[in-house]
Design a protein around this motif. Structure first.
Motif, PDB file in Angstrom:
ATOM      1  N   GLY A  23      37.521  41.111  36.903  1.00  0.00           N
ATOM      2  CA  GLY A  23      36.702  40.498  37.942  1.00  0.00           C
ATOM      3  C   GLY A  23      36.970  39.008  38.039  1.00  0.00           C
ATOM      4  N   ALA A  24      36.853  38.456  39.234  1.00  0.00           N
ATOM      5  CA  ALA A  24      37.090  37.025  39.434  1.00  0.00           C
ATOM      6  C   ALA A  24      36.296  36.531  40.634  1.00  0.00           C
ATOM      7  N   SER A  42      41.806  27.473  41.363  1.00  0.00           N
ATOM      8  CA  SER A  42      41.717  28.568  42.331  1.00  0.00           C
ATOM      9  C   SER A  42      41.216  28.107  43.698  1.00  0.00           C
ATOM     10  N   ARG A  43      40.519  26.984  43.753  1.00  0.00           N
ATOM     11  CA  ARG A  43      39.960  26.496  45.012  1.00  0.00           C
ATOM     12  C   ARG A  43      40.813  25.394  45.642  1.00  0.00           C
ATOM     13  N   PRO A  54      46.000  35.539  35.851  1.00  0.00           N
ATOM     14  CA  PRO A  54      45.099  36.651  35.529  1.00  0.00           C
ATOM     15  C   PRO A  54      44.092  36.982  36.623  1.00  0.00           C
ATOM     16  N   ASP A  55      43.858  36.064  37.554  1.00  0.00           N
ATOM     17  CA  ASP A  55      42.894  36.337  38.624  1.00  0.00           C
ATOM     18  C   ASP A  55      43.541  36.858  39.901  1.00  0.00           C
ATOM     19  N   PRO A 110      44.271  33.425  43.642  1.00  0.00           N
ATOM     20  CA  PRO A 110      43.731  32.062  43.693  1.00  0.00           C
ATOM     21  C   PRO A 110      44.654  31.123  44.457  1.00  0.00           C
ATOM     22  N   GLY A 111      44.049  30.132  45.132  1.00  0.00           N
ATOM     23  CA  GLY A 111      44.808  29.066  45.758  1.00  0.00           C
ATOM     24  C   GLY A 111      45.705  29.472  46.894  1.00  0.00           C
ATOM     25  N   ARG A 112      45.353  30.536  47.627  1.00  0.00           N
ATOM     26  CA  ARG A 112      46.210  31.046  48.698  1.00  0.00           C
ATOM     27  C   ARG A 112      45.500  30.974  50.050  1.00  0.00           C
TER      28      ARG A 112
END
Length: 365
Positions: free
Chosen positions: A259-260, A45-46, A320-321, A346-348
């Motif tokens: 939640g994320a 995600s990062r 899912p996040d 994530p990752g955007r």
């Protein structure tokens, strides 16, 4: 302190900085395309947070490195060209590569730093120009290294000597000061998201503070949507192959919540993480027949701006996040963070995490 060895040692690290900036810049450019040439990963995600942070840090470090390198070779600009045809051809090729390298490098660094500060004193599009000149800079680096490779190999093979006591600064001192300057520049501009270093990030464009603990680029007032956010008639319109539905905030809150911990990572190089809560994008898409292979287009209440909508590829939709967030840090979204709901995935890039969402469209591919 000028000479081949100084130029070669600084040039190696300048080349490393350029290579990191080029590779991470290509990834950032692909991530901002509606349809990237290759499918980009939704995990970790990062990933974008790391790559874009490296991009800005490498570009910042390149500024003092480039200045020292230019200083070290400045006298050679006034050397008389050789008379022999072969030597003259090599000389002209070297000068051409230097002109391309210096011109494109200065353009990339100046416009990149201006973009970090969101200052655009030009009429051309930053993204397209920065991307095009990145290829010119990369090509000129390759050409310059090819022309100067014998000199570089010879210079790097010799030790960096110390200067005898009392004779003035040494080349080693100069190189050490150059590395230190590059490190200070990186920390001063890029460390705002590191809690222990925020106070020394004097040149950072964001302090790390903001509503609900996360800074913002564009406020609701700046986007001209502030008067639309608390309208009780607001509905999220969801359109897809199975028809269309309209959902109120109550309808969204009645759906399964998730939640994320996800970062907002912006092209300017700053990032900040938060605990987001809301409805999974794939659950919303499924209401209108969206399947595992379908993309989603998210549209904002904004009526102006290049990023008032974004396309979320299918693999991101299914993560899912990936959320239509309703909450941040356990509270309803602040207007500047996208109330009544926003996209967070994530990752955007942060510019594609669309705020003030009014419509979700499932696109069958």
């Amino acid at each position: 302190m000028r000479g081949e060895r100084t130029t070669a040692h600084v040039g190696v690290w300048l080349g490393v900085a350029f290579a990191v900036a080029f590779a991470t810049g290509l990834y950032s450019h692909a991530a901002q395309l509606a349809t990237p040439p290759l499918a980009l990963p939704a995990a970790p995600s990062r990933l974008y947070q790391v790559t874009q942070g490296l991009h800005v840090a490498a570009g910042t470090a390149a500024v003092p490195l480039l200045l020292v390198k230019l200083w070290s070779v400045f006298p050679r600009l006034f050397v008389r060209p050789p008379g022999r045809p072969r030597a003259l051809a090599v000389h002209l090729l070297e000068r051409g590569s230097v002109a391309l390298l210096v011109g494109s490098a200065v353009f990339q660094l100046v416009t990149g730093l201006a973009n970090s500060a969101q200052w655009y004193p030009w009429s051309f599009g930053f993204v397209g120009a920065h991307y095009a000149l990145a290829w010119v800079a990369a090509g000129s680096v390759v050409l310059h290294v090819a022309v100067k490779l014998p000199v570089v190999r010879r210079a790097l093979g010799e030790p960096v000597e110390r200067t005898a006591a009392g004779t003035g600064p040494s080349r080693r001192t100069l190189l050490g000061a150059t590395w230190l300057s590059a490190a200070i520049a990186v920390v001063a501009t890029s460390a705002a998201e590191v809690p222990g270093l925020r106070r020394v990030a004097l040149l950072a464009v964001r302090s790390g503070e903001g509503p609900q603990g996360v800074p913002v680029n564009r406020s609701a007032v700046g986007a001209a949507v502030a008067g639309l956010l608390d309208d009780p008639a607001w509905r999220l319109r969801v359109v897809g192959p199975g028809g269309a539905v309209e959902l109120s905030i109550a309808d969204l809150e009645a759906m399964p919540q998730h939640g994320a911990d996800l970062p907002i990572a912006c092209v300017e190089g700053w990032s900040a993480s938060g605990r987001w809560g809301g409805v999974r994008v794939r659950d919303v898409a499924a209401l209108v027949g969206g399947g595992p292979g379908d993309d989603v287009v998210v549209r904002s209440l904004q009526t102006r701006g290049a990023y008032r909508e974004s396309r979320l590829p299918a693999n991101f939709v299914q993560h899912p996040d990936s959320l239509l967030a309703l909450r941040l840090a356990g509270e309803p979204l602040h207007p500047d963070h996208g109330r009544p709901c926003r996209l967070i995935a994530p990752g955007r890039p942060g510019v594609l995490q669309t705020k003030w969402v009014r419509e979700v469209q499932v696109v069958t591919t």
